[in-house]
Design an enzyme around this catalytic site. Sequence first.
Site, PDB file in Angstrom:
ATOM      1  N   ASP A 101       0.822  -1.204   0.000  1.00 42.32           N
ATOM      2  CA  ASP A 101       0.000   0.000   0.000  1.00 42.32           C
ATOM      3  C   ASP A 101       0.859   1.259   0.000  1.00 42.32           C
ATOM      4  O   ASP A 101       0.595   2.205  -0.715  1.00 42.32           O
ATOM      5  CB  ASP A 101      -0.972  -0.003   1.207  1.00 42.32           C
ATOM      6  CG  ASP A 101      -0.289  -0.285   2.545  1.00 42.32           C
ATOM      7  OD1 ASP A 101       0.940  -0.518   2.577  1.00 42.32           O
ATOM      8  OD2 ASP A 101      -0.992  -0.274   3.572  1.00 42.32           O
ATOM      9  N   ASP A 104       7.074   3.784   3.198  1.00 41.51           N
ATOM     10  CA  ASP A 104       7.360   4.826   4.189  1.00 41.51           C
ATOM     11  C   ASP A 104       8.859   4.790   4.500  1.00 41.51           C
ATOM     12  O   ASP A 104       9.663   5.310   3.734  1.00 41.51           O
ATOM     13  CB  ASP A 104       6.463   4.597   5.412  1.00 41.51           C
ATOM     14  CG  ASP A 104       6.568   5.697   6.449  1.00 41.51           C
ATOM     15  OD1 ASP A 104       6.980   6.810   6.105  1.00 41.51           O
ATOM     16  OD2 ASP A 104       6.239   5.447   7.625  1.00 41.51           O
ATOM     17  N   LYS A 132       6.056   8.059   0.593  1.00 45.40           N
ATOM     18  CA  LYS A 132       6.409   9.299   1.288  1.00 45.40           C
ATOM     19  C   LYS A 132       7.873   9.562   0.946  1.00 45.40           C
ATOM     20  O   LYS A 132       8.762   8.922   1.504  1.00 45.40           O
ATOM     21  CB  LYS A 132       6.221   9.131   2.804  1.00 45.40           C
ATOM     22  CG  LYS A 132       4.759   8.917   3.213  1.00 45.40           C
ATOM     23  CD  LYS A 132       4.598   8.689   4.710  1.00 45.40           C
ATOM     24  CE  LYS A 132       3.155   8.428   5.090  1.00 45.40           C
ATOM     25  NZ  LYS A 132       3.006   7.991   6.502  1.00 45.40           N
TER      26      LYS A 132
HETATM   27  P1  IMP Z   1       7.705   1.080   6.074  1.00 47.57           P
HETATM   28  O1  IMP Z   1       8.220  -0.281   6.452  1.00 47.57           O
HETATM   29  O2  IMP Z   1       8.088   2.139   7.065  1.00 47.57           O
HETATM   30  O3  IMP Z   1       8.041   1.475   4.647  1.00 47.57           O
HETATM   31  O4  IMP Z   1       6.151   1.062   6.225  1.00 47.57           O
HETATM   32  C1  IMP Z   1       5.360   0.381   5.352  1.00 47.57           C
HETATM   33  C2  IMP Z   1       4.152  -0.164   6.069  1.00 47.57           C
HETATM   34  O5  IMP Z   1       3.725   0.646   7.164  1.00 47.57           O
HETATM   35  C3  IMP Z   1       3.030  -0.184   5.080  1.00 47.57           C
HETATM   36  O6  IMP Z   1       2.894  -1.483   4.549  1.00 47.57           O
HETATM   37  C4  IMP Z   1       1.831   0.237   5.875  1.00 47.57           C
HETATM   38  O7  IMP Z   1       1.146  -0.915   6.293  1.00 47.57           O
HETATM   39  C5  IMP Z   1       2.360   0.964   7.092  1.00 47.57           C
HETATM   40  N1  IMP Z   1       2.230   2.444   6.934  1.00 47.57           N
HETATM   41  C6  IMP Z   1       3.194   3.343   6.669  1.00 47.57           C
HETATM   42  N2  IMP Z   1       2.713   4.596   6.595  1.00 47.57           N
HETATM   43  C7  IMP Z   1       1.382   4.492   6.833  1.00 47.57           C
HETATM   44  C8  IMP Z   1       0.304   5.465   6.875  1.00 47.57           C
HETATM   45  O8  IMP Z   1       0.448   6.685   6.665  1.00 47.57           O
HETATM   46  N3  IMP Z   1      -0.933   4.955   7.142  1.00 47.57           N
HETATM   47  C9  IMP Z   1      -1.165   3.627   7.365  1.00 47.57           C
HETATM   48  N4  IMP Z   1      -0.192   2.696   7.319  1.00 47.57           N
HETATM   49  C10 IMP Z   1       1.067   3.127   7.056  1.00 47.57           C
HETATM   50 MG    MG Z   2      -0.429  -1.488   7.822  1.00 42.74          MG
END
Ligand code: IMP
Ligand code: MG
Length: 180
Positions: A101, A104, A132
């Site tokens: 989805d 981040d 982001k």
């Molecule tokens: P990352 O590992 O920090 O890149 O985060 C990715 C995961 O964190 C995604 O698969 C989302 O499930 C969750 N996530 C990151 N940002 C958001 C947000 O703004 N809203 C909801 N879920 C998020």
């Molecule tokens: Mg999530």
Amino acid sequence: MEAEIDRILIRDHDIARRVAAMADEIAAAYPSDAGELTLVPILSGSIIFVADLMRRLPRRMRLAMVSISTYPGRSTRPTEARTTLELSTDLEGRDVLIVDDILDTGGTLARVRGMVHQRGARSVRAAVLLRKPGKAPPGVDAEFVGFDIADEFVVGYGLDYDDLYRNYPHIGVLRPEMMR
Ligand code: IMP
Ligand code: MG
């Protein structure tokens, strides 16, 4: 649900239009004579995105799901990622498209890419609906990106806060008082 959303960032019809365009980009990157594709959706956030995307991808494909949790419960800040459902499929020699989805900090994508490589995939690419920018370290990125958004916590179209709001059809920012 509407009353709990502060503002809508991306409307459902704009999401649909962009997902259709992404499917075309992805189809162009995987020629129809290239054989089967394996989609690896990261649960639970990618369920709606992958359902829409795969129906617009006229390719012979299989699905191998994986579940990673980075925001347990009511937190809006990523913690150490936990694998809650292991990738069980053998991916030897396969062309894999990871679907998530949102990109981040990149921890989730880096981990799943590692898992997919380890299982012997021939190629690994990633499609994310949202990104982001500037948060993931250099070298952690997705080949296909729907929208770049500001660093705000968003919900809807599969994205959750405390496992809620996944069924909200648009992508929106929650009212701050809902996040505690
Ligand atoms: P990352 O590992 O920090 O890149 O985060 C990715 C995961 O964190 C995604 O698969 C989302 O499930 C969750 N996530 C990151 N940002 C958001 C947000 O703004 N809203 C909801 N879920 C998020
Ligand atoms: Mg999530």
